[in-house]
Enzyme design. Structure first.
Site, PDB file in Angstrom:
ATOM      1  N   SER A 146      48.575  41.615 -71.531  1.00  0.00           N
ATOM      2  CA  SER A 146      49.070  42.014 -70.205  1.00  0.00           C
ATOM      3  C   SER A 146      49.879  43.292 -70.348  1.00  0.00           C
ATOM      4  O   SER A 146      50.503  43.512 -71.401  1.00  0.00           O
ATOM      5  CB  SER A 146      49.958  40.920 -69.618  1.00  0.00           C
ATOM      6  N   TYR A 164      57.196  35.358 -70.658  1.00  0.00           N
ATOM      7  CA  TYR A 164      55.754  35.635 -70.550  1.00  0.00           C
ATOM      8  C   TYR A 164      55.443  36.989 -71.173  1.00  0.00           C
ATOM      9  O   TYR A 164      54.490  37.123 -71.952  1.00  0.00           O
ATOM     10  CB  TYR A 164      55.330  35.607 -69.073  1.00  0.00           C
TER      11      TYR A 164
HETATM   12  P1  NAP Z   1      44.446  31.912 -63.375  1.00  0.00           P
HETATM   13  O1  NAP Z   1      43.680  32.414 -62.211  1.00  0.00           O
HETATM   14  O2  NAP Z   1      45.687  31.125 -63.137  1.00  0.00           O
HETATM   15  O3  NAP Z   1      43.460  31.081 -64.315  1.00  0.00           O
HETATM   16  C1  NAP Z   1      43.965  30.501 -65.484  1.00  0.00           C
HETATM   17  C2  NAP Z   1      42.843  29.825 -66.232  1.00  0.00           C
HETATM   18  O4  NAP Z   1      43.391  29.274 -67.435  1.00  0.00           O
HETATM   19  C3  NAP Z   1      42.223  28.667 -65.474  1.00  0.00           C
HETATM   20  O5  NAP Z   1      40.853  28.644 -65.770  1.00  0.00           O
HETATM   21  C4  NAP Z   1      42.936  27.451 -66.046  1.00  0.00           C
HETATM   22  O6  NAP Z   1      42.109  26.298 -65.986  1.00  0.00           O
HETATM   23  C5  NAP Z   1      43.117  27.879 -67.488  1.00  0.00           C
HETATM   24  N1  NAP Z   1      44.207  27.220 -68.186  1.00  0.00           N
HETATM   25  C6  NAP Z   1      45.505  27.133 -67.832  1.00  0.00           C
HETATM   26  N2  NAP Z   1      46.207  26.471 -68.758  1.00  0.00           N
HETATM   27  C7  NAP Z   1      45.336  26.149 -69.734  1.00  0.00           C
HETATM   28  C8  NAP Z   1      45.445  25.477 -70.968  1.00  0.00           C
HETATM   29  N3  NAP Z   1      46.615  24.963 -71.390  1.00  0.00           N
HETATM   30  N4  NAP Z   1      44.330  25.326 -71.732  1.00  0.00           N
HETATM   31  C9  NAP Z   1      43.136  25.805 -71.320  1.00  0.00           C
HETATM   32  N5  NAP Z   1      42.968  26.456 -70.161  1.00  0.00           N
HETATM   33  C10 NAP Z   1      44.056  26.629 -69.381  1.00  0.00           C
HETATM   34  O7  NAP Z   1      44.905  33.120 -64.329  1.00  0.00           O
HETATM   35  P2  NAP Z   1      44.328  34.620 -64.477  1.00  0.00           P
HETATM   36  O8  NAP Z   1      45.117  35.496 -63.607  1.00  0.00           O
HETATM   37  O9  NAP Z   1      42.856  34.607 -64.403  1.00  0.00           O
HETATM   38  O10 NAP Z   1      44.812  34.925 -65.972  1.00  0.00           O
HETATM   39  C11 NAP Z   1      43.936  34.900 -67.073  1.00  0.00           C
HETATM   40  C12 NAP Z   1      44.607  35.641 -68.221  1.00  0.00           C
HETATM   41  O11 NAP Z   1      44.901  36.983 -67.818  1.00  0.00           O
HETATM   42  C13 NAP Z   1      45.936  35.033 -68.655  1.00  0.00           C
HETATM   43  O12 NAP Z   1      46.080  35.123 -70.062  1.00  0.00           O
HETATM   44  C14 NAP Z   1      46.964  35.934 -67.974  1.00  0.00           C
HETATM   45  O13 NAP Z   1      48.200  35.944 -68.653  1.00  0.00           O
HETATM   46  C15 NAP Z   1      46.262  37.265 -68.063  1.00  0.00           C
HETATM   47  N6  NAP Z   1      46.748  38.270 -67.096  1.00  0.00           N
HETATM   48  C16 NAP Z   1      46.607  38.062 -65.746  1.00  0.00           C
HETATM   49  C17 NAP Z   1      47.076  39.030 -64.869  1.00  0.00           C
HETATM   50  C18 NAP Z   1      46.962  38.895 -63.373  1.00  0.00           C
HETATM   51  O14 NAP Z   1      47.596  39.696 -62.643  1.00  0.00           O
HETATM   52  N7  NAP Z   1      46.217  37.938 -62.855  1.00  0.00           N
HETATM   53  C19 NAP Z   1      47.694  40.178 -65.369  1.00  0.00           C
HETATM   54  C20 NAP Z   1      47.830  40.336 -66.734  1.00  0.00           C
HETATM   55  C21 NAP Z   1      47.341  39.372 -67.590  1.00  0.00           C
HETATM   56  P3  NAP Z   1      42.456  24.993 -65.109  1.00  0.00           P
HETATM   57  O15 NAP Z   1      43.030  25.427 -63.816  1.00  0.00           O
HETATM   58  O16 NAP Z   1      41.175  24.257 -64.974  1.00  0.00           O
HETATM   59  O17 NAP Z   1      43.390  24.206 -65.935  1.00  0.00           O
END
Ligand code: NAP
Length: 251
Positions: free
Chosen positions: A145, A159
């Site tokens: 991130s 985080y």
């Molecule tokens: P999201 O929409 O909340 O999706 C999170 C995913 O992770 C879901 O598929 C969830 O599955 C799964 N998950 C959560 N806890 C888990 C665990 N303990 N074991 C296995 N799977 C788990 O998040 P996102 O925004 O797509 O983020 C994905 C990645 O990108 C993360 O690493 C996040 O830090 C990074 N990121 C996101 C952003 C942003 O702005 N969105 C920015 C920078 C970095 P279930 O719901 O089925 O449990």
């Protein structure tokens, strides 16, 4: 690698992970979609992978649980064959707050999932990809991130620290595994339109609050992050390892 590619996406059921799984199918990967809670969302992604003509399975498992991670990789071995690619995407922020207002449980859960989970999954992947374990090389992409360099003060510094660990893991593993034919890179998204802000940070308003800080003036889409990941997975990135590609609209 000329054989067919088998990709595991942790947290592949929603958001960025789901976009990666869907695009990977169109790029010719068989895909294992990991999730914890939302089986219906995981099945929808798997169904789209199959519609694109590739094999897909869903694998339930909390990445912070070493037994669950080991079991998950064994299921992939049995159902899709030897793993060639891993995207360490599963992540959480915990409720947004100053550090002195955050609960130790929220902090620990974030580190357990984002850091320990990614390291455990990378370890299992190396046991399949490295020639010393009978593998034929592979690719690991870690989702970091922009928070790792911005620090996320007042938002969720724990985080940001967890993503700093991911950046360091990427640098070290890339060096450790280069001679094994395993490339390791990171993608660092900026503000992306997913459910993480509402469901994990409990602060959906933060998206609008931070929008003025984005030079391109808009929130990113999960598909835009997935495109960067697919590049790093592809042979077009054959000489790229230890890199960290920011997808942040200039932030
Ligand atoms: P999201 O929409 O909340 O999706 C999170 C995913 O992770 C879901 O598929 C969830 O599955 C799964 N998950 C959560 N806890 C888990 C665990 N303990 N074991 C296995 N799977 C788990 O998040 P996102 O925004 O797509 O983020 C994905 C990645 O990108 C993360 O690493 C996040 O830090 C990074 N990121 C996101 C952003 C942003 O702005 N969105 C920015 C920078 C970095 P279930 O719901 O089925 O449990």
């Amino acid at each position: 690698m000329s054989r067919s590619r088998v990709l595991l996406v942790t947290g592949g059921s929603r958001g960025i992970g789901a976009a990666i799984a869907r695009k990977a199918a169109h790029a010719g990967f068989d895909v294992a979609v990991n999730y914890v809670e939302d089986a219906a969302a995981a099945e929808a992604v798997a169904s789209d992978v199959r519609a694109a003509g590739r094999r897909a399975i869903i694998v339930k498992g909390d990445v912070s649980d070493e037994d669950a991670v080991a079991a998950m990789f064994r299921i992939v071995d049995g159902e899709l064959g030897r793993l060639t690619d891993l995207v360490n995407n599963a992540g959480t922020t915990g409720r947004s707050s100053r550090l002195d207002e955050a609960s130790p449980a929220v902090i620990r859960r974030c580190i357990d999932i984002n850091v320990t989970g990614a390291i455990l999954a990378a370890r299992e992947a190396v046991l399949r990809m490295a020639p010393r374990h009978g593998g034929d090389g592979g690719v690991i992409v870690n989702i970091s991130s922009v928070a790792s360099r911005l620090g996320s003060g007042g938002d969720y510094v724990w985080y940001a620290a967890s993503k700093g660990a991911i950046d360091t893991l990427t640098i070290g593993l890339a060096k450790e595994l280069a001679a094994d034919g395993i490339r390791v890179n990171a993608v660092s998204p900026g503000l992306i339109d997913t459910e993480i802000h509402e469901k994990s940070s409990h602060d959906a308003a933060r998206v609008e609050r931070y929008r003025p800080l984005i030079p391109m003036g808009r929130i990113g889409r999960a598909e835009e992050v997935a495109d960067a990941v697919l590049f790093l997975l592809s042979n077009a990135a054959s000489y790229v390892t230890g890199a960290n590609l920011t997808v942040g609209g200039g932030r």
